[in-house]
Structures are given as structure tokens and as C-alpha cells.
Design an enzyme around this catalytic site. Structure first.
Site, mmCIF file in Angstrom:
data_model
loop_
_atom_site.group_PDB
_atom_site.id
_atom_site.type_symbol
_atom_site.label_atom_id
_atom_site.label_comp_id
_atom_site.label_asym_id
_atom_site.label_seq_id
_atom_site.Cartn_x
_atom_site.Cartn_y
_atom_site.Cartn_z
ATOM 1 N N GLY A 1 -10.495 20.535 34.157
ATOM 2 C CA GLY A 1 -9.034 20.442 34.138
ATOM 3 C C GLY A 1 -8.438 21.621 34.887
ATOM 4 C CG ASP B 1 -5.207 24.069 28.937
ATOM 5 O OD1 ASP B 1 -5.527 23.491 27.879
ATOM 6 O OD2 ASP B 1 -4.808 25.252 28.979
ATOM 7 C CE1 TYR C 1 -0.947 29.829 28.064
ATOM 8 C CE2 TYR C 1 -1.388 27.779 29.226
ATOM 9 C CZ TYR C 1 -1.801 28.778 28.368
ATOM 10 O OH TYR C 1 -3.059 28.724 27.825
ATOM 11 C CE LYS D 1 -4.097 25.737 25.418
ATOM 12 N NZ LYS D 1 -3.438 25.869 26.708
ATOM 13 C CG HIS E 1 -1.930 28.994 22.160
ATOM 14 N ND1 HIS E 1 -0.986 28.908 23.156
ATOM 15 C CD2 HIS E 1 -3.009 29.552 22.744
ATOM 16 C CE1 HIS E 1 -1.488 29.385 24.283
ATOM 17 N NE2 HIS E 1 -2.708 29.792 24.059
#
Length: 314
Positions: free
Chosen positions: A17, A44, A49, A78, A111
């Protein structure tokens, strides 16, 4: 060799990925489109992020062009630590879905195995720079994760950065409805994670390796560089492959999913070309022998947390 791992749910999760951690918003959309063109189907992502909106734009563009359909893709995100309270989980998932412009996720992970103080701040810290925990319990958070599956928002749920004791706690939870399909952990030859991988796979939990190339963008010059390791380079030369391709192939042969991060089209293509060669038993042993339990993602600011995962042996 199959290019995917079958999850406990029956879904097929592609072995390679595209990772999006540290991919700048200005570049990640183009990286996602280049990856889809190169054959990637697994992406992902994570709320923390802060680039999911642009990842979603890249995905939507390729769907619009007719290159892929949504059902061809395997999208992972996540739950961030500040949303561990049961009442916050669904809203956090919906935020991610809205940013990615999707109706559902293929896999949604916790996460980290601990909660942080709820609020706007992603990394709430005290005056000593240490994280401020929330008094949430991973088993209660897991119940809210299970509700996402039942509501059709996610197809599967899993964990990330959980040690084997924490994983076992979820598996042994009374009234468990959906067991974790996946544990995403840091893994590369300098942190080979043999015990944890064997444990998870023996329980039917697929493993994903993050930072599979070590950390090419390492911040401290004294940090070891896996891509420059003489043994890795020697194996690469023998197969006429790059060190990165060898490090990815190493995980794939352990039936471990990899999510190398890149925003460089040429490297994105290169990282996907790992299905046309095989490492010998000796080469696999050599790579495993490089283990030095060197961790890139120590999440040191959370060392004060009772659920900090990296004090356990594995």
C-alpha cells in the site's frame, strides 16, 4: 504468490500500500494518483496526518477518470488518541470519511493503545512536554469501534502499535463482537518484531509494517540508515534490485503487508515492483539477523501513559 492477505473478515488486503504519513498536502494528491496508475490499490491514511482531504481528491479523480472503482480500492484510516471516548469515536470516523469523500472505509484502526485528553489539540501536553492522558479504556473504545462495523461505516476494524498483552486483552474481551483484523506496527530488519508477528498471525490477525524502509528521511545523522546497510545492498545487487525493493520483499515473504511512503513517482513505481523476485532462506535469515530493536517511532512523549506499549518485551 498472491498479492494480498486475506483478513479474518474474508476481505482481501493488498500486500503493498502507499503510506501517507509525512506526505505534504501539496504533494500527496499527485502521489495517490501516480500510485493508482502504477497499480496500487491500498492506501494507508490517518486523521492525525492532516492530509486526508487531498488523499481523497486524488482517489476521487481516478474514480472519475474510470481508472478504478471504489470497490477495487482498500482504504485504511485510524482513530486518533483524542477521540477514544466512546461518544467521540463515530464522529471521528465520519470526519475522516468526509475528508476522504468516501461512504465507508475498508479498515479502521485504533492508532495507539491509549487515549489522550479530548479537545482540539492533537498532542495535548503538560508543562513538562509529556502527554495528558484521558481516562479511557481500550476495551470501551473497542466497543465503539465495533459499532462502526455494525453501522456500515467500516468493513473491518483493527489496532496499531499494540503489544501482545494489549492485543490479547482485546481478544479476550467478554462479549467481543468483532476481533481485530489487523495490527499495524513499526517493522524493518533493525526492528524485526518476530515474536509479535508470530503471535498476531497465530491469532488470525494480519500484520502491516510501517516504516518498512527504516527512515530514509532520518533527522539525526547518527541514526542508522537501513538503505545503506552493506548486507542489504549486497542482497539487492545480487537480485539486480534496489535496497528498498529488498526491504519490502523481506516483509512480503513473511506475509506482512507493507506501506512504504513516497511522493516521488519513480519511487512509487519502484516500490511496487516486488513480486518478480524471491529472497532465499539464507537471505531472509541474514536480514532477520540485523535486528537491533531500534525503534523510530517511540512516541516518547507518551512514556508516562499507563498503556504505553513499548515497555513490554513484545
Amino acid at each position: 504468490m498472491a498479492a494480498y492477505v486475506r483478513l479474518g473478515t474474508g476481505a482481501r488486503m493488498p500486500l503493498v500500500g502507499l503510506g501517507t504519513w509525512k506526505s505534504p498536502p501539496g504533494k500527496v494528491g499527485a502521489a495517490v494518483m501516480a500510485a493508482i496508475d502504477a497499480g496500487y490499490r491500498h492506501f494507508d491514511c490517518a486523521y492525525v496526518y492532516q492530509n486526508e482531504r487531498e488523499v481523497g481528491e486524488g482517489i476521487q479523480q481516478k474514480i472519475k477518470e474510470g481508472v478504478v472503482k471504489r470497490e477495487d480500492l482498500f482504504i485504511v484510516s485510524k482513530l486518533w488518541c483524542t477521540f477514544h471516548e466512546k461518544t467521540l469515536v463515530k464522529g471521528a470516523c465520519q470526519k475522516t470519511l468526509a475528508a476522504l469523500k468516501l461512504d465507508y472505509l475498508d479498515l479502521y484502526l485504533m492508532h495507539w493503545p491509549f487515549g489522550l485528553k479530548a479537545g482540539e489539540e492533537l498532542f495535548p501536553t503538560d508543562n513538562k512536554g509529556m502527554s495528558i492522558p484521558s481516562n479511557t479504556d481500550i476495551l470501551h473504545t473497542w466497543e465503539a469501534m465495533e459499532e462502526l462495523v455494525d453501522a456500515g461505516l467500516v468493513k473491518a476494524i483493527g489496532i496499531s502499535n499494540f503489544n501482545h498483552e494489549q492485543t490479547e486483552r482485546v481478544l479476550n474481551k467478554p462479549g467481543l463482537k468483532h476481533k481485530p483484523a489487523n495490527n499495524q506496527i513499526e517493522c524493518h530488519p533493525y526492528l524485526s518484531q518476530e515474536k509479535l508477528i508470530n503471535y498476531c498471525q497465530s491469532k488470525g490477525i494480519a500484520v502491516t509494517a510501517y516504516c518498512p524502509l527504516g527512515r530514509p528521511d532520518r533527522t539525526k545523522p547518527e541514526d542508522p540508515c537501513l538503505l545503506d546497510d552493506p548486507k542489504v545492498k549486497e542482497i539487492a545487487a545480487k537480485h539486480n534490485k534496489t535496497p528498498a525493493q529488498v526491504l519490502l520483499r523481506f516483509q512480503i515473504q513473511r506475509n506482512v503487508i507493507v506501506i512504504p511512503k513516497s511522493v516521488t513517482p519513480q519511487r512509487i513505481v519502484e516500490n511496487f515492483k516486488v513480486f518478480d523476485f524471491e529472497l532465499s532462506k539464507e537471505e531472509m535469515s541474514t536480514l532477520l539477523s540485523l535486528n537491533r530493536n531500534w525503534r523510530i517511532c517511540g512516541m516518547i512523549m507518551c512514556k508516562n501513559h499507563k498503556e504505553y506499549p513499548f515497555n513490554a518485551e513484545y
